[in-house]
Design a protein around this motif. Structure first.
Motif, short mmCIF file in Angstrom:
data_model
loop_
_atom_site.label_atom_id
_atom_site.label_comp_id
_atom_site.label_asym_id
_atom_site.label_seq_id
_atom_site.Cartn_x
_atom_site.Cartn_y
_atom_site.Cartn_z
N LEU A 1 50.74 43.09 43.83
CA LEU A 1 50.66 44.02 42.70
C LEU A 1 51.59 45.23 42.92
O LEU A 1 52.32 45.65 42.03
CB LEU A 1 49.23 44.56 42.55
N SER B 1 37.04 47.20 38.64
CA SER B 1 37.83 46.23 39.38
C SER B 1 37.67 46.51 40.85
O SER B 1 36.99 47.45 41.25
CB SER B 1 39.31 46.31 38.98
N SER C 1 42.12 47.45 44.88
CA SER C 1 43.55 47.10 44.92
C SER C 1 44.26 47.49 43.63
O SER C 1 45.39 47.98 43.65
CB SER C 1 43.72 45.59 45.08
N THR C 2 43.60 47.20 42.49
CA THR C 2 44.24 47.37 41.19
C THR C 2 44.69 48.81 40.97
O THR C 2 45.73 49.04 40.35
CB THR C 2 43.25 46.97 40.06
N ALA D 1 43.86 38.02 40.33
CA ALA D 1 43.27 37.71 41.65
C ALA D 1 41.99 36.89 41.54
O ALA D 1 41.65 36.14 42.45
CB ALA D 1 42.99 39.00 42.41
N TYR E 1 42.97 35.41 48.99
CA TYR E 1 41.93 35.85 49.93
C TYR E 1 40.93 34.69 50.07
O TYR E 1 40.68 33.97 49.09
CB TYR E 1 41.27 37.10 49.33
N LYS F 1 38.54 33.70 47.23
CA LYS F 1 39.03 33.54 45.85
C LYS F 1 39.01 32.06 45.45
O LYS F 1 38.81 31.19 46.29
CB LYS F 1 40.44 34.13 45.73
C1 LIG Z 1 40.82 40.26 45.59
C2 LIG Z 1 41.42 41.14 44.57
C3 LIG Z 1 42.67 41.79 44.76
C4 LIG Z 1 43.39 41.85 46.05
O1 LIG Z 1 43.56 40.78 46.78
P1 LIG Z 1 43.78 40.79 48.36
O2 LIG Z 1 44.46 39.49 48.55
O3 LIG Z 1 42.44 40.89 49.00
O4 LIG Z 1 44.65 41.93 48.71
C5 LIG Z 1 43.21 42.48 43.70
N1 LIG Z 1 42.57 42.60 42.53
C6 LIG Z 1 41.37 42.03 42.32
C7 LIG Z 1 40.73 42.17 40.98
C8 LIG Z 1 40.75 41.29 43.33
O5 LIG Z 1 39.55 40.73 43.10
#
Ligand SMILES: *Cc1c(COP(=O)(O)O)cnc(C)c1O
Length: 371
Positions: free
Chosen positions: A64, A85, A88-89, A159, A183, A186
């Motif tokens: 991102l 969220s 990370s977002t 993600a 991850y 996921k």
């Molecule tokens: C898991 C996740 C991320 C980030 O992913 P990583 O691979 O753990 O850095 C970003 N946005 C959302 C909504 C997520 O669920």
């Protein structure tokens, strides 16, 4: 019966010989960075989505960040995103030097409410980052229109939404670029951190690939200063073993959601997840709203059923955003949802018995309470 929120073990066991031999061949080749196995996975994932370019990254946060940075977003800019969220977002917005501007969600579907975006646009706004949350596509068509009208970049955080669809199109390519995480938990998970960028913009793709690799497409030819965020070859090889199963795992998640729905229909104290018309919800998470949520979670935990909160504190109310001075009235929907949401166990390998056990635990809790 012990039922975890996510079970990674049974999936590994179902693929053990293939995974183990993929790992062994990387060890034998001792080629850990780059190489044909990485390109192979990138091509496979690109073709699954119909994308022209896929760039493997170290994780789904960097992916991102790299997109935003390579679109030129930085200090003095604002980026609109959703208040519900994973961090990370929004943290990647601050990482570029820009300011995250949060927006509330739609009460039924829990994704960014397009009707609220326009009011938050200022002359400094450069981009919008919606999230296809819990595996459900947001109103990407309406968000696209707002972005077009105001010449804003659109970056999808996918993600949680591998193979999710909006009006028959898989998410990831509605804007300039999409970001995926691999991850472990996921819907398509590596055995460590991993992520990728997808785009149909060759020029942007080239920049992202360069930036993720120290600013160089060819070793020692650093066109720009970059970062080190590549997808490990070991992870790429594991993902290539798993990828052919993604559609069948996705269908299993959808089936499990339907079974939960059947078992839990008519329990008036809970709200089951609504599926937006014209979308394919891939149920990364099965999130209900529940009365006396914390007590229900405790009850399920006492039965051996693990649950989760996604997310316990909405982004605008986290201590790290106290500088933005937000109050609950700024985000009434997210605020009230955060007290009521509960994520039930969800993974493809859940059995009918396990689903029934969770559902019975919920029914038992409310019938006991009611007496
Ligand atoms: C898991 C996740 C991320 C980030 O992913 P990583 O691979 O753990 O850095 C970003 N946005 C959302 C909504 C997520 O669920």
């Amino acid at each position: 019966m012990k039922i975890p929120l996510v079970d990674l073990k049974s999936q590994y066991e179902s693929l053990k010989p293939d995974i183990d031999s993929a790992i062994q061949s990387i060890l034998d080749e001792t080629a850990f960075i780059g190489g044909p196995r990485l390109s192979k996975f990138e091509q496979e994932f690109a073709s699954l989505l119909g994308a022209q370019v896929c760039i493997g990254c170290g994780n789904g946060t960097d992916s991102l960040y790299i997109i935003l940075k390579m679109l030129g977003v930085g200090p003095g800019d604002e980026v609109i995103t959703v208040g519900n969220s994973w961090i990370s977002t929004s943290e990647i917005i601050s990482q570029t030097g820009a300011v995250p501007v949060f927006v509330d969600v739609e009460p039924n579907y829990y994704t960014l409410d397009p009707a609220l975006v326009e009011a938050r646009i200022t002359p400094k706004t450069r981009a919008v980052i919606p999230v296809h949350l819990y595996g459900q596509a947001c109103r990407i068509d309406a968000i696209q229109k707002v972005c077009d009208r105001h010449s804003l970049f659109l970056i999808e955080d996918c993600a949680q939404a591998h193979l999710a669809e909006f009006q028959g199109h898989r998410v990831g390519l509605f804007g300039q670029a999409g970001s995926f995480s691999f991850y472990p938990g996921k819907n398509l998970g590596a055995y460590g951190d991993a992520g990728c960028i997808v785009t149909n913009d060759q020029e942007l793709g080239k920049k992202c690939r360069m930036y993720a690799n120290h600013g160089a497409l060819v070793k020692h030819e650093h066109q720009i200063e970059g970062i080190n965020s590549r997808l490990d070859t070991l992870q790429a090889a594991i993902l290539s073993v798993k990828l052919p199963h993604l559609e069948e795992w996705t269908e299993a998640r959808i089936r499990n959601a339907a079974i939960y729905r059947k078992f839990l229909e008519g329990v008036s104290e809970i709200v089951l997840p609504a599926v937006r018309p014209e979308t394919k919800h891939v149920f990364h998470l099965f999130v209900i709203q529940a009365e006396r949520r914390d007590d229900l979670a405790d009850h399920l935990s006492s039965l051996g059923v693990q649950t989760g909160l996604h997310y316990p504190t909405p982004l605008p109310f986290l201590p790290c955003y106290s500088r933005l001075n937000h109050s609950p009235e700024d985000f009434p929907v997210i605020h009230s949802l955060s007290k009521r949401i509960l994520s039930l166990p969800m993974f493809p390998e859940l059995t009918q018995d396990q689903l029934q056990f969770v559902a019975n635990g919920i029914k038992e809790f409310y019938s006991r309470e009611g007496r």
